[in-house]
Scaffold this motif. Sequence first.
Motif, PDB file in Angstrom:
ATOM      1  N   GLN A  56      44.261  39.628  54.465  1.00  0.00           N
ATOM      2  CA  GLN A  56      44.742  40.780  55.213  1.00  0.00           C
ATOM      3  C   GLN A  56      45.515  41.750  54.330  1.00  0.00           C
ATOM      4  OE1 GLN A  56      43.768  41.138  58.481  1.00  0.00           O
ATOM      5  NE2 GLN A  56      42.582  39.298  57.948  1.00  0.00           N
ATOM      6  N   THR A  57      45.905  41.306  53.150  1.00  0.00           N
ATOM      7  CA  THR A  57      46.599  42.148  52.178  1.00  0.00           C
ATOM      8  C   THR A  57      46.028  41.845  50.795  1.00  0.00           C
ATOM      9  OG1 THR A  57      48.341  40.493  51.844  1.00  0.00           O
ATOM     10  CG2 THR A  57      48.740  42.180  53.530  1.00  0.00           C
ATOM     11  N   LEU A  58      46.469  42.597  49.801  1.00  0.00           N
ATOM     12  CA  LEU A  58      46.010  42.405  48.431  1.00  0.00           C
ATOM     13  C   LEU A  58      47.206  42.219  47.501  1.00  0.00           C
ATOM     14  CD1 LEU A  58      43.162  45.079  48.182  1.00  0.00           C
ATOM     15  CD2 LEU A  58      42.903  42.593  48.345  1.00  0.00           C
ATOM     16  N   PRO A  59      47.030  41.455  46.419  1.00  0.00           N
ATOM     17  CA  PRO A  59      48.131  41.234  45.476  1.00  0.00           C
ATOM     18  C   PRO A  59      48.299  42.414  44.521  1.00  0.00           C
ATOM     19  CG  PRO A  59      46.183  40.093  44.716  1.00  0.00           C
ATOM     20  CD  PRO A  59      45.821  40.698  46.052  1.00  0.00           C
ATOM     21  N   GLU A  60      49.374  42.395  43.769  1.00  0.00           N
ATOM     22  CA  GLU A  60      49.602  43.395  42.739  1.00  0.00           C
ATOM     23  C   GLU A  60      48.666  43.094  41.571  1.00  0.00           C
ATOM     24  OE1 GLU A  60      50.175  45.971  40.117  1.00  0.00           O
ATOM     25  OE2 GLU A  60      51.247  46.250  42.025  1.00  0.00           O
ATOM     26  N   PRO A  61      47.691  43.944  41.273  1.00  0.00           N
ATOM     27  CA  PRO A  61      46.653  43.604  40.291  1.00  0.00           C
ATOM     28  C   PRO A  61      47.153  43.462  38.861  1.00  0.00           C
ATOM     29  CG  PRO A  61      46.487  45.908  40.898  1.00  0.00           C
ATOM     30  CD  PRO A  61      47.508  45.297  41.820  1.00  0.00           C
ATOM     31  N   CYS A  62      48.145  44.272  38.466  1.00  0.00           N
ATOM     32  CA  CYS A  62      48.595  44.245  37.074  1.00  0.00           C
ATOM     33  C   CYS A  62      49.338  42.963  36.719  1.00  0.00           C
ATOM     34  CB  CYS A  62      49.481  45.452  36.784  1.00  0.00           C
ATOM     35  SG  CYS A  62      48.614  47.047  36.865  1.00  0.00           S
ATOM     36  N   THR A  63      49.765  42.214  37.727  1.00  0.00           N
ATOM     37  CA  THR A  63      50.498  40.975  37.458  1.00  0.00           C
ATOM     38  C   THR A  63      49.617  39.737  37.620  1.00  0.00           C
ATOM     39  OG1 THR A  63      51.243  40.779  39.773  1.00  0.00           O
ATOM     40  CG2 THR A  63      52.639  42.040  38.268  1.00  0.00           C
ATOM     41  N   LEU A  64      48.344  39.920  37.978  1.00  0.00           N
ATOM     42  CA  LEU A  64      47.475  38.763  38.205  1.00  0.00           C
ATOM     43  C   LEU A  64      47.099  38.025  36.916  1.00  0.00           C
ATOM     44  CD1 LEU A  64      44.996  39.792  41.055  1.00  0.00           C
ATOM     45  CD2 LEU A  64      46.840  38.113  41.137  1.00  0.00           C
ATOM     46  N   PRO A  65      46.607  38.699  35.875  1.00  0.00           N
ATOM     47  CA  PRO A  65      46.243  37.953  34.659  1.00  0.00           C
ATOM     48  C   PRO A  65      47.488  37.421  33.952  1.00  0.00           C
ATOM     49  CG  PRO A  65      45.164  40.105  34.727  1.00  0.00           C
ATOM     50  CD  PRO A  65      46.231  40.121  35.764  1.00  0.00           C
ATOM     51  N   ALA A  66      47.376  36.217  33.411  1.00  0.00           N
ATOM     52  CA  ALA A  66      48.470  35.647  32.629  1.00  0.00           C
ATOM     53  C   ALA A  66      48.656  36.456  31.349  1.00  0.00           C
ATOM     54  CB  ALA A  66      48.173  34.187  32.303  1.00  0.00           C
ATOM     55  N   ARG A  67      49.890  36.534  30.868  1.00  0.00           N
ATOM     56  CA  ARG A  67      50.156  37.281  29.644  1.00  0.00           C
ATOM     57  C   ARG A  67      49.379  36.692  28.466  1.00  0.00           C
ATOM     58  NH1 ARG A  67      54.288  41.082  29.574  1.00  0.00           N
ATOM     59  NH2 ARG A  67      54.332  42.013  31.645  1.00  0.00           N
ATOM     60  N   SER A  68      49.255  35.385  28.410  1.00  0.00           N
ATOM     61  CA  SER A  68      48.505  34.761  27.313  1.00  0.00           C
ATOM     62  C   SER A  68      47.037  35.175  27.361  1.00  0.00           C
ATOM     63  CB  SER A  68      48.628  33.240  27.391  1.00  0.00           C
ATOM     64  OG  SER A  68      48.139  32.748  28.626  1.00  0.00           O
ATOM     65  N   THR A  69      46.497  35.326  28.578  1.00  0.00           N
ATOM     66  CA  THR A  69      45.109  35.764  28.729  1.00  0.00           C
ATOM     67  C   THR A  69      44.942  37.193  28.230  1.00  0.00           C
ATOM     68  OG1 THR A  69      44.804  34.326  30.660  1.00  0.00           O
ATOM     69  CG2 THR A  69      43.225  36.126  30.375  1.00  0.00           C
ATOM     70  N   LEU A  70      45.871  38.055  28.583  1.00  0.00           N
ATOM     71  CA  LEU A  70      45.797  39.449  28.151  1.00  0.00           C
ATOM     72  C   LEU A  70      45.926  39.568  26.636  1.00  0.00           C
ATOM     73  CD1 LEU A  70      47.959  41.169  30.915  1.00  0.00           C
ATOM     74  CD2 LEU A  70      45.470  41.269  30.655  1.00  0.00           C
TER      75      LEU A  70
END
Length: 299
Positions: A56-70
Amino acid sequence: MPRKSFVPGAALLVTAALAAGLTGCSGGSATDATGGDGKSGDATAASQSAQPGRYQTLPEPCTLPARSTLRDMLPGDGQQPSQADAEKILAGRADITYDTDRRVGCQWARETTAGTRHLTLDIQRVVSYDAAVSDDDRAQQLYSDKEKAAKIPSAGAEAASPSASPKDQPSDQPKPGDSAAGKDTGKDTGGKKADGSANQGSPSASPSDTPSAPASNPDGSLAPRVLDGLGDAGFLNDQLITADSGVHRDITVVFRTSNVIVTLTYDQWSTDKTRLPESQELQDKARSLAGELADSLSE
């Protein structure tokens, strides 16, 4: 002659309405008891079949990937950026949207002397406005349209490899099956890869950041394909662009989970047109992030 009684038109309408209402009430129970014409039951069945989606809602996209992944997906050129610059790169830039409960997105980019890598994330929550179609079914329709538009072969169908054809293959690029010995493996005299990241001891990625989920099929195929085990449905597309504007490889992963469709695009641009970005590395990293996102959304 006696005068006829006068009944206003409004009064006639009210009288007729009351009569119709009484008739409906007197016959309604009998009709319902026998099932009537089934219209009421059909509406109820349609309402029951058109279930709302899980999200019913969506998460904050910029915080979804882990920093190590980025850090792994946006490698540097061996130069350690300042803390402020590193934070800016990893923080990403949120897309402008007017309804964050329906669609959100984020973009990341890192430039090096060897080229640029871009990562974009788009998350769409699908809502069906058809009483007979559930949110999940509508999302599946939209996902299928994306898969068809990308011309992804159906599961089990043979597809052409996304890698460059022999005529496009640079003479100094190792061909499939060639031994690494005596071939140019994309390292320069400084011990760096073609994309500018250091081969050993790079501060941008550590062994623990290496994706654990391989993108290729068990048979080693890197062709555009349907992905198993990613959400409710997913596919990967791989395109090599060698236009005059620059050489780049674009990896796109799209998957659906309930009534949410996630589109992940990961590309590498090369300043040296004789060095083609490799499918294996880019696909592995994109597929690994897609799995990370699917797990995060399912929590």
